[in-house]
Design a protein around this motif. Sequence first.
Motif, PDB file in Angstrom:
ATOM      1  N   LEU A 141       0.878  -1.164   0.000  1.00 33.65           N
ATOM      2  CA  LEU A 141       0.000   0.000   0.000  1.00 33.65           C
ATOM      3  C   LEU A 141       0.914   1.212   0.000  1.00 33.65           C
ATOM      4  O   LEU A 141       1.709   1.399   0.927  1.00 33.65           O
ATOM      5  N   VAL A 196      -6.398   3.909  -5.596  1.00 34.98           N
ATOM      6  CA  VAL A 196      -7.593   4.254  -4.825  1.00 34.98           C
ATOM      7  C   VAL A 196      -7.507   5.731  -4.440  1.00 34.98           C
ATOM      8  O   VAL A 196      -6.428   6.322  -4.470  1.00 34.98           O
ATOM      9  N   LEU A 199      -5.407   6.156   1.186  1.00 32.03           N
ATOM     10  CA  LEU A 199      -4.984   5.019   1.998  1.00 32.03           C
ATOM     11  C   LEU A 199      -4.657   5.505   3.408  1.00 32.03           C
ATOM     12  O   LEU A 199      -4.076   6.579   3.568  1.00 32.03           O
ATOM     13  N   ARG A 242      -8.541  -6.159   0.948  1.00 26.64           N
ATOM     14  CA  ARG A 242      -9.745  -5.330   0.824  1.00 26.64           C
ATOM     15  C   ARG A 242      -9.502  -4.136  -0.093  1.00 26.64           C
ATOM     16  O   ARG A 242     -10.345  -3.798  -0.936  1.00 26.64           O
ATOM     17  N   TYR A 243      -8.358  -3.472   0.073  1.00 26.31           N
ATOM     18  CA  TYR A 243      -8.068  -2.338  -0.812  1.00 26.31           C
ATOM     19  C   TYR A 243      -7.817  -2.807  -2.240  1.00 26.31           C
ATOM     20  O   TYR A 243      -8.237  -2.150  -3.200  1.00 26.31           O
ATOM     21  N   ALA A 247      -9.796  -1.350  -5.668  1.00 26.71           N
ATOM     22  CA  ALA A 247      -8.967  -0.375  -6.378  1.00 26.71           C
ATOM     23  C   ALA A 247      -9.157  -0.480  -7.886  1.00 26.71           C
ATOM     24  O   ALA A 247      -9.505  -1.530  -8.425  1.00 26.71           O
TER      25      ALA A 247
END
Length: 333
Positions: A141, A196, A199, A242-243, A247
């Motif tokens: 991330l 995304v 974060l 999850r991200y 995304a």
Amino acid sequence: MAETDAPMALVGLDADTEVVYRELLARGGGTAESLVTALGLNRGQAVAQLDRLHRNGLLSRRSSGEYQTVDPRHALAALVESRTRQLAAVRAAATSLGELFDEARRSGTPQPDTRTISGAEEVGDCYYRLKQAARREICELERPPYLLAPNEPLDEAAIRRGVRVRAVYAAASFDDDGGWQDLGSLVSRGEEARVVPALPVKLALVDRSAAMVSLTLDADSTDCLYTEAPPLIEVLSELFDRYWAVAARLSEADTPEVPGPDGAGPGGGARRPTEEERQLLALFAAGVKDDAIARQFGVSTRTLRRRIQNLYAELGTTNRFGAGVAAARRNWL
């Protein structure tokens, strides 16, 4: 200091930023020059404060360069809601962290390595060793502020030895001049990249067995947590997954082949999007601004907008939302 002495600090705005914000609210907005005159800031400080308030949704920026205040009853409520979600995530992690604590107290056997690392050199050394140890996958991330120089050789070496490299980038990664270039050529080096809008942390997770995660997002601090503890690794793996699931895709390597009815490709004989079209749609979805996208492609904002109009014409729409809908119908997303 009492909690009410600096209420804006509770949503990440320090006392100096609050002074600037109150000045702008009293005037309905302003410019860097007006802040220099009113508050005695130098121009660099004024620009930085305006940018910080703008990134937090408290100001809107006009094409003239002037900033206008947003109704704080809405803007601050959004900040509070964001901070509430982050705190809820921390609270949700408390159970697994407590179990790790209890297990350590019950057992006299050596525990998996978990430690705090501080200092740019120490953090950098640990980060490089972590990536060099990867054998199956690297999951990241990525968001500013950035501490380390670009590390494309590490990722390229990992990919050459069969490691799958996946990264989710916050849209803010592309805001600064050179931001895209500093991240490296994502697609050409074989990385699977997605984007995304925002974060909450920075994370490097290797082989689902070791990880580094930021403990602060302050540009003046380097503190991070290194862990091999299974409960923490499980929590961090779930956070990444999850991200990754929500995304927008940036890279060709991250796009599954969807055959049409005749096997010719997506949507039958319909053409697939170009890499530029794919990246434009992904950056649209993440809310990246036109000037940041233009810097990514190395073109002027005017040239970028002409390309965007061409994409709109191809998709039969006139705006970003319509482009997303049309692209989804063509299996371009």
